[in-house]
Design an enzyme around this catalytic site. Structure first.
Site, short mmCIF file in Angstrom:
data_model
loop_
_atom_site.label_atom_id
_atom_site.label_comp_id
_atom_site.label_asym_id
_atom_site.label_seq_id
_atom_site.Cartn_x
_atom_site.Cartn_y
_atom_site.Cartn_z
N HIS A 162 0.82 -1.22 0.00
CA HIS A 162 0.00 0.00 0.00
C HIS A 162 0.85 1.27 0.00
CE1 HIS A 162 0.38 -0.02 4.53
NE2 HIS A 162 0.41 1.28 4.32
N ASP A 197 -0.44 -7.59 1.53
CA ASP A 197 0.15 -6.25 1.58
C ASP A 197 1.67 -6.36 1.66
OD1 ASP A 197 0.42 -3.55 1.71
OD2 ASP A 197 -0.25 -3.35 3.79
N SER A 243 4.45 2.48 8.11
CA SER A 243 3.96 1.43 7.22
C SER A 243 5.06 0.92 6.30
CB SER A 243 2.80 1.96 6.37
OG SER A 243 1.66 2.17 7.16
#
Length: 463
Positions: free
Chosen positions: A254, A308, A413
């Site tokens: 992402h 992911d 992230s």
């Protein structure tokens, strides 16, 4: 991604070529490995010598020298007897003396990596009376260091005139020497016939963390304690990643994909590594060659974080040192046991005096793996409050503490959740998503890296 509701086995084989004549190497093709010795070694070398060796390995490699012995008459500036190392007529080193002696300039016995794929070695001695000369000279191994390794098939396809050669199995300056024994089998100096796998040095920082702190409001990570950490900047946002090879960074998909379109085509992706200080690190971005997002990552509405994971291939190989080092990949079948402690790190938001702010330094925290059923229950309870939340899949796991206060956050992230086992750190998880940051009864969600070992290895090998 944080959701807010404010409202090997790689065999590294190198040809072993012994160069015992003290003249220019007679080969027209570059070799990968060899040995050079002073005249009459290991007997004392004669006076009035001027010998030169020109070394060359293939383009894209560098030459590494390892002195197994050096005993040359010591003098100030190595004026009388010396071994000089040159690159394009530039002196890179001039050596004489003995190991641990205060006189002369001894290179030591640690490998020395020199720039370029060519080196010239010049051995010069004065006209001292040979009866008084007892120094025995030098013996040095040279080796090609680069990102292209000979495979076993390269040996099998060698000309038939080569009946039996020796080679060295090497990775990150770890040497194992093999010879072709009389029984026609490869054998090491312990008479062991099996050729071991080449295991890279990974997950072993030169400096260890003395304690673990919180990311939200936590302390700075000391230099060289998390050398696999990567920072990404894309489309004005910040994310994390981790080095897993000299050409490869692993991150969350992402970070690179927005509504099905890779960020590579939306804006320039900037990759940084080698420092814990954002300002220092951002002066030297690393060039990107290609992006490889997991083909099953389909998150068009920010509600599906399954698969992911993504890999970034770098344009040029990075040089591993104390500040840049790969993290290990988990073993196949790695078990995510409840309570197993993981080290999470990143350049995301931190908390200070009750407020969240961007950090200019790498932060870290230690959090336990949470039982899957406990995490799923927490997410289902949150769904009763918030209508649009992702679901937990078997490709994810959770980490955190029920009281909250410790967590990864925005900007983290794609960064690592590393687990230390057997003296090495392993990339168990990738920071993926969560419900706000550090909230009571909520946990961070991480991509389960062990589920993707096949895809990771296949992608790297295919590219």
């Amino acid at each position: 991604m944080r959701l807010h509701h404010y409202g090997c086995n790689i065999f590294c084989l190198f040809l072993f070529v012994s160069v015992c004549e003290c003249w220019r190497l007679p080969r027209s093709e570059p070799v990968m490995h060899g040995e050079i010795q002073s005249p009459q070694y290991p007997r004392p070398y004669p006076p009035s010598q001027l010998k030169q060796w020109d070394l060359q390995v293939p383009e894209g490699y560098q030459i590494q020298l390892t002195f197994t012995h050096l005993d040359i008459e010591a003098s100030t500036g190595c004026f009388y007897d010396s071994l000089t190392v040159l690159y394009d007529q530039n002196i890179l080193g001039k050596f004489c003396g003995q190991q641990n002696s205060t006189d002369g300039h001894h290179p030591g016995n640690q490998p020395i990596l020199f720039p370029g794929n060519r080196l010239t070695l010049v051995f010069q001695t004065d006209d001292t009376n040979p009866e008084l000369q007892q120094n025995i000279g030098f013996s040095v191994y040279y080796q090609a260091i680069g990102n292209t390794f000979l495979s076993l098939s390269a040996f099998l396809s060698l000309p038939s005139s080569i009946q039996c050669i020796s080679f060295v199995l090497s990775f990150f300056s770890v040497f194992l020497f093999y010879t072709c024994a009389a029984d026609r089998k490869w054998s090491d100096n312990n008479d062991i016939h099996a050729i071991p796998k080449c295991i890279p040095v990974c997950g072993k920082p030169t400096k260890l963390l003395s304690s673990f702190q919180r990311i939200l409001g936590g302390a700075k990570a000391p230099d060289n304690t998390i050398p696999w950490q990567v920072m990404l900047k894309v489309n004005g946002g910040k994310g994390g990643g981790m080095v897993i090879g000299d050409h490869w960074v692993m991150t969350a998909a992402h970070n690179l994909v927005d509504k099905g379109v890779t960020a590579y085509y939306l804006a320039v992706l900037q990759v940084y590594m080698g420092s814990n200080d954002v300002e220092l690190m951002t002066t030297s971005p690393v060039d990107v060659a290609s992006l490889h997002v997991h083909p099953k990552y389909k998150n068009l509405d920010n509600l599906d974080y399954n698969n992911d994971i993504a890999l970034i291939k770098l344009q040029h190989p990075v040089t591993f040192n104390s500040s840049i080092m790969p993290i290990c990949l988990p073993a196949e079948g790695f078990t995510y046991t409840e309570g197993l402690l993981g080290l999470i790190s990143g350049f995301g938001l931190m908390e200070k005096n009750g407020s969240r702010m961007a950090t200019n330094n790498l932060m870290y925290v230690q959090l336990p793996v949470v039982e899957q059923a406990v995490c799923r229950k927490s997410i289902n309870e949150a769904k009763e409050i918030y209508s649009s939340l992702p679901s937990l899949t078997d490709n994810m796991f959770c980490a955190g503490v029920p009281e909250g206060g410790k967590d990864s956050c925005q900007g983290d992230s794609g960064g690592p959740l590393a687990i230390k086992q057997g003296g090495q750190f392993w990339a168990a998880g990738i920071v993926s998503w969560g419900i706000d940051c550090g909230q009571k009864g909520r946990y961070g969600v991480y991509t389960r890296v062990a589920n993707y070992l096949g895809w990771i290895i296949n992608t790297m090998q295919a590219n």
